[in-house]
Design an enzyme around this catalytic site. Structure first.
Site, PDB file in Angstrom:
ATOM      1  N   TRP A   1      52.467  34.029  47.098  1.00 31.55           N
ATOM      2  CA  TRP A   1      52.995  34.587  45.846  1.00 31.55           C
ATOM      3  C   TRP A   1      52.702  36.082  45.724  1.00 31.55           C
ATOM      4  O   TRP A   1      53.045  36.706  44.734  1.00 31.55           O
ATOM      5  CB  TRP A   1      52.374  33.863  44.646  1.00 31.55           C
ATOM      6  CG  TRP A   1      50.916  34.170  44.412  1.00 31.55           C
ATOM      7  CD1 TRP A   1      49.956  34.413  45.369  1.00 31.55           C
ATOM      8  CD2 TRP A   1      50.254  34.316  43.157  1.00 31.55           C
ATOM      9  NE1 TRP A   1      48.736  34.658  44.789  1.00 31.55           N
ATOM     10  CE2 TRP A   1      48.893  34.607  43.425  1.00 31.55           C
ATOM     11  CE3 TRP A   1      50.655  34.226  41.835  1.00 31.55           C
ATOM     12  CZ2 TRP A   1      47.948  34.800  42.423  1.00 31.55           C
ATOM     13  CZ3 TRP A   1      49.712  34.404  40.834  1.00 31.55           C
ATOM     14  CH2 TRP A   1      48.383  34.684  41.124  1.00 31.55           C
ATOM     15  N   ASP A   2      52.067  36.654  46.778  1.00 30.07           N
ATOM     16  CA  ASP A   2      51.551  38.026  46.658  1.00 30.07           C
ATOM     17  C   ASP A   2      52.617  39.064  46.336  1.00 30.07           C
ATOM     18  O   ASP A   2      52.306  40.175  45.926  1.00 30.07           O
ATOM     19  CB  ASP A   2      50.815  38.438  47.939  1.00 30.07           C
ATOM     20  CG  ASP A   2      49.666  37.505  48.258  1.00 30.07           C
ATOM     21  OD1 ASP A   2      49.878  36.285  48.211  1.00 30.07           O
ATOM     22  OD2 ASP A   2      48.572  37.992  48.556  1.00 30.07           O
TER      23      ASP A   2
ATOM     24  N   GLU B   1      42.118  28.961  43.301  1.00 27.90           N
ATOM     25  CA  GLU B   1      42.307  27.889  44.276  1.00 27.90           C
ATOM     26  C   GLU B   1      41.100  26.966  44.404  1.00 27.90           C
ATOM     27  O   GLU B   1      41.166  25.968  45.109  1.00 27.90           O
ATOM     28  CB  GLU B   1      42.554  28.502  45.647  1.00 27.90           C
ATOM     29  CG  GLU B   1      43.746  29.395  45.661  1.00 27.90           C
ATOM     30  CD  GLU B   1      44.082  29.874  47.062  1.00 27.90           C
ATOM     31  OE1 GLU B   1      43.160  30.100  47.846  1.00 27.90           O
ATOM     32  OE2 GLU B   1      45.284  30.002  47.338  1.00 27.90           O
TER      33      GLU B   1
ATOM     34  N   LYS C   1      37.621  31.116  41.661  1.00 32.61           N
ATOM     35  CA  LYS C   1      37.668  32.024  42.810  1.00 32.61           C
ATOM     36  C   LYS C   1      38.206  33.393  42.385  1.00 32.61           C
ATOM     37  O   LYS C   1      37.741  34.427  42.811  1.00 32.61           O
ATOM     38  CB  LYS C   1      38.591  31.430  43.874  1.00 32.61           C
ATOM     39  CG  LYS C   1      38.825  32.313  45.083  1.00 32.61           C
ATOM     40  CD  LYS C   1      39.787  31.655  46.042  1.00 32.61           C
ATOM     41  CE  LYS C   1      40.045  32.531  47.259  1.00 32.61           C
ATOM     42  NZ  LYS C   1      41.134  32.021  48.090  1.00 32.61           N
ATOM     43  N   GLN C   2      39.245  33.378  41.553  1.00 30.28           N
ATOM     44  CA  GLN C   2      39.932  34.625  41.223  1.00 30.28           C
ATOM     45  C   GLN C   2      40.569  34.509  39.846  1.00 30.28           C
ATOM     46  O   GLN C   2      40.606  33.426  39.265  1.00 30.28           O
ATOM     47  CB  GLN C   2      40.995  34.917  42.265  1.00 30.28           C
ATOM     48  CG  GLN C   2      42.160  33.940  42.264  1.00 30.28           C
ATOM     49  CD  GLN C   2      42.963  34.013  43.555  1.00 30.28           C
ATOM     50  OE1 GLN C   2      42.577  33.467  44.572  1.00 30.28           O
ATOM     51  NE2 GLN C   2      44.085  34.708  43.501  1.00 30.28           N
TER      52      GLN C   2
HETATM   53  C1  BGC Z   1      44.379  33.927  47.410  1.00 30.65           C
HETATM   54  C2  BGC Z   1      45.832  33.737  47.054  1.00 30.65           C
HETATM   55  C3  BGC Z   1      46.679  34.658  47.903  1.00 30.65           C
HETATM   56  C4  BGC Z   1      46.374  34.431  49.373  1.00 30.65           C
HETATM   57  C5  BGC Z   1      47.129  35.372  50.251  1.00 30.65           C
HETATM   58  C6  BGC Z   1      44.182  33.724  48.893  1.00 30.65           C
HETATM   59  O1  BGC Z   1      42.858  33.994  49.222  1.00 30.65           O
HETATM   60  O2  BGC Z   1      43.573  32.991  46.736  1.00 30.65           O
HETATM   61  O3  BGC Z   1      46.040  34.007  45.698  1.00 30.65           O
HETATM   62  O4  BGC Z   1      48.024  34.408  47.672  1.00 30.65           O
HETATM   63  O5  BGC Z   1      45.002  34.644  49.592  1.00 30.65           O
HETATM   64  O6  BGC Z   1      46.818  36.698  49.964  1.00 30.65           O
END
Ligand code: BGC
Length: 838
Positions: free
Chosen positions: A389-390, A528, A648-649
């Site tokens: 989704w970046d 995640e 995590k984020q």
């Molecule tokens: C992140 C995701 C991201 C992916 C690719 C993962 O570590 O949690 O949000 O899309 O990395 O950058």
């Protein structure tokens, strides 16, 4: 140097007031590394990658031995994938990877004695008889990434065991103007001796995907059917093909010695490599240059007959290297003009490095390719070159500079819409279910098992339940459409995608009579970590607030878009998608009554999150130091991060990244909730305290959000986002590829985050929130036919300059007032002093 020391080093260099950063070798347009440290090479290789949006090559040493420790040459073409099956943990697992292509870099050299190679090298011959910083005494080592010119320069003095010193100057580039070319120019100078230097130029086809340690148990041999040779006119060539996707690849090279001529060349044709050797007569102190010009083609390329033919033709018609370099500079100059961004000090230098890597991955050449946004650039093999989704962090930046690139990245999604509809149908759903990880054909590429390197265990991976990726695509369509006014896209492919994503959400939503609300169950949110409820066998969690609120937004945008479609197109889509008035009514209903969980006065990340145990953050920090990958630490301890209020984020806070405060409040209002600034602030506090920052995206989002809610904390997060890759703060992840989303996001933090820039149909809105440490910047954007609109902030004054053109005046809304700036004019605004927080 371990990653934490490294981080501290950078924190020491980066001053919040943007003053000149003493101690940093990186200034202005140059990114400079002094000295040679093999352990640092993997990071330098990633950060010194050169590319042109079509292919990129890591900044590896051309003279290093193949497969040597600390060196990982990698060349990757955008969108070139191959699928392999491996047997791990008792299971067959299939993975699709962006393929590491034959290495065009090799250029080796060694002094010879009268008697020839064997006699001459004698005792010097170790495993690697050639001169390199690994086998020689090295001094004056300096590596400079020249961002303005798009070149990587190396300078070093090597001395072999017999004391013969060779000074080397090397320049390389991957051509930004004509994307089939790359080149390497090396100048040798004997110091204190005269004699023969043997130079070997090669193409190495014996390469695998083995750049990421935790994937090494998987099959990485993607290339087969190698053929190699040389032509009568002295060109080296190598062809091969990918084992499954059957993409044919060719690389060719022309190596020329610039006067005085040497003797040779001799050729060596191996099974998987080809080389040519020349012997140069070096006179003490007199430079001799060797120029290697390379072409790379694959069967993905348009307008070619076959890759090898195209490579040889490209070399035979190539200008001399100096002229190629001039064209390359010109192409970069144009790019920098369209993407100007000036911020003083080291922060500005890092931002420029980020911009450089964004442009090398997604350049105007990308606009003619069928590729998406690879999360780790074309810079390494982490996440296998997959598209997540970046793009939600990348497209908003590109929209205002290279809208044609944004459009093509959205078209990558559109071409895979059919596959997303199939995936939804396989899951028993209607509409489009886009994959969490996407590659060549748009099927779900997320691995089913992942390795926890800490425990050594292979674990089930449910991150594919991040269906919010579909909303990100709809959001990008919306932003692109509103920013550019490109109705042919918005009403064409864009509308189709948005309606299909809306249909998926409308279908997935289940009515819960007890709660009098619709629910989205069994999903994973941007955080995640939480893939299931504690001790539950059922994957996924329910009602992730981010997923539900963005799904509600998609539904309401789909309805708005449907209403604004020209009647014939509306009829066409209604027919094509069998869209009924009842379905639209349901979307309206769901968009207003999706469940948003709350807990003790703050938005709850998902239903039940607030009731999970609190983590002993201090205890874990004391025990482990760096706890970004808390999921791995806990799993290795036999515990699970699912048990804790630990993210995590940024997850809920992503809402503040996507929508400006008034839009977010309106969205909540529509869902029947009152989100006042105080509640949002408390929500921000709540999650800042419960997020480990295991993704580089996290600090970026936190910087964006705190710039408007907690100014005093914003520098900490901004700094973290800025140094994410240059200091490799995720501890070893940057060598496996840069974090493209975070890099583009930092640019957008200045461009939109701090200016509050919102492009709407009628007007460009600004709502500046300058931060003390980023209170001076100068950038230009392209907006609706106005190229090079300049926004400059200095001394609390914002100046907007619209360049002269035949366009109509630019309507600008700022501080509740609307002004029209005539092309050629400047509007200046004194910003109110922000309240300082205590
Ligand atoms: C992140 C995701 C991201 C992916 C690719 C993962 O570590 O949690 O949000 O899309 O990395 O950058």
């Amino acid at each position: 140097m371990n990653s934490l020391d490294d981080r501290d080093h950078w924190v020491g260099l980066l001053h919040p007031d943007g003053r000149e950063d003493h101690g940093s070798p990186h200034t202005g347009w140059c990114w400079v590394y002094k000295g040679y440290d093999p352990a640092e090479e993997p990071l330098r290789e990633a950060l010194c990658t050169l590319g042109n949006g079509r292919f990129a090559t890591r900044g590896a040493l051309p003279e290093a031995a193949p497969h040597a420790e600390h060196h990982y040459p990698g060349t990757y073409a955008a969108g070139l994938y191959n699928r392999l099956t491996s047997h791990v943990a008792g299971r067959d697992v299939e993975n699709e990877d962006m393929v590491n292509l034959p290495d065009w870099l090799p250029l080796r050299f060694r002094p010879l004695d009268e008697g020839g190679v064997d006699d001459a090298v004698g005792e010097d011959r170790g495993d690697w008889p050639w001169m390199s910083p690994d086998t020689c005494e090295v001094s004056d080592y300096r590596q400079t990434l020249d961002l303005r010119a798009g070149t990587l320069l190396r300078e070093m003095l090597l001395r072999d065991r017999r004391g013969r010193a060779v000074r080397v100057y090397q320049t390389r580039f991957v051509h930004m103007g004509d994307p089939q070319y790359a080149a390497l120019r090396t100048e040798f100078r004997a110091e204190g001796w005269s004699g023969t230097l043997e130079v070997e130029s090669a193409i190495e086809g014996d390469v695998t995907n083995s750049g990421v340690a935790r994937y090494r148990a998987l099959d990485g041999r993607h290339l087969t059917d190698h053929r190699a040779g040389h032509t009568d006119d002295g060109l080296l060539w190598l062809t091969c093909r990918t084992r499954h996707s059957d993409v044919h690849v060719a690389v060719a090279a022309r190596t020329t010695v610039i006067a005085p001529e040497g003797t040779g060349p001799d050729y060596r044709v191996g099974d998987r490599d080809v080389a040519q050797t020349v012997r140069l007569d070096l006179a003490d102190g007199v430079p001799v240059a060797v120029e290697k010009t390379v072409t790379l083609h694959t069967t993905h390329d348009p307008a070619i007959s076959d890759p090898l033919d195209a490579c040889l033709h490209g070399l035979r018609t190539a200008p001399v290297l100096d002229d190629l370099l001039v064209d390359h500079h010109t192409a970069w100059e144009r790019l920098w003009q369209r993407a100007e961004l000036h911020v003083p000090g080291l922060a500005g230098c890092i931002l420029r490095l980020h911009l450089f890597h964004v442009l090398q991955t997604l350049s105007p050449h990308t606009a003619s390719l069928d590729v998406g946004v690879p999360a780790r650039g074309l810079h390494g093999e982490a996440y296998r070159g997959h598209v997540f989704w970046d793009e939600i962090f990348v497209l908003p930046y590109l929209n205002l500079h290279f809208p044609e690139v944004s459009r093509s990245l959205l078209m990558y999604r559109y071409r895979r819409l059919g596959r997303a509809v199939e995936s939804a149908a396989e899951a028993g759903r209607r509409g489009a279910m886009f994959p969490w990880q996407s590659g060549s054909d748009g099927r779900e590429e997320t691995q089913t098992l992942h390795l926890n390197p800490r425990s050594g265990r292979w674990l089930p991976d449910f991150s594919r339940l991040q269906h919010h990726v579909g909303s990100a695509i709809a959001y990008n369509v919306w932003r692109y459409g509103r920013t550019t006014g490109d109705l042919s896209f918005l009403h064409g492919p864009g509308a189709e995608m948005v309606l299909q994503v809306a249909r998926f959400w409308g279908d997935l939503a289940q009515w819960d009579a007890d709660r009098s609300a619709y629910r989205l169950r069994g999903v994973v949110g941007p955080d995640e970590y939480h893939e299931a409820y504690p001790d539950s066998d059922r994957p996924g969690i329910d009602d992730n607030a981010y997923t539900n609120v963005t799904a509600a937004w998609v539904l309401s945008f789909a309805l708005e878009l449907h209403r604004e479609l020209p009647e014939p197109r509306r009829g066409e889509l209604a027919d094509q998608l069998a869209l009924s008035p009842e379905e639209l009514e349901r979307w309206e209903d769901v968009s207003r009554r999706l469940y948003v969980p709350w807990y003790r006065g703050v938005i709850d990340q998902f239903e039940g999150y607030g009731r999970l145990a609190e983590l002993d953050w201090e205890g874990y920090r004391e025990k482990y130091g760096d706890i970004r990958r808390l999921d791995r630490l806990l799993e290795a301890e036999g515990d699970s991060v699912n048990n804790y209020q630990a993210s995590k984020q940024a997850d809920v806070l992503m809402l503040g990244y996507l929508f400006p405060p008034d839009q977010l409040a309106a969205l909540f209002e529509r869902l029947g909730h009152h989100l006042d600034p105080g509640t949002w602030r408390r929500t921000v506090d709540h999650y800042l305290a419960r997020t480990s920052g295991g993704s580089t995206l996290s600090s970026l989002v936190h910087a964006w959000v705190t710039a408007r809610t907690h100014r005093a904390q914003a520098w900490r997060f901004s700094r973290e986002a800025l140094i994410g890759d240059v200091a490799d703060i995720q501890g070893g992840t940057t060598p496996e590829g840069i974090h493209l989303g975070a890099m583009a996001g930092t640019l957008d933090l200045v461009q939109r985050g701090l200016t509050g820039l919102e492009a709407t149909d009628q007007v460009l809105r600004l709502d500046p929130a300058p931060l003390p440490f980023l209170s001076h910047f100068d950038l230009s954007i392209t907006f609706r036919g106005h190229w090079g609109v300049r926004l400059s902030l200095e001394g609390g004054r914002l100046r907007v300059t619209v360049p002269d053109s035949a366009q109509r005046s630019l309507p600008l809304q700022i501080d509740g007032h609307r002004v029209h700036i005539t092309p050629g004019d400047t509007h200046t605004l004194q910003l109110p002093q922000p309240h300082e927080e205590t």
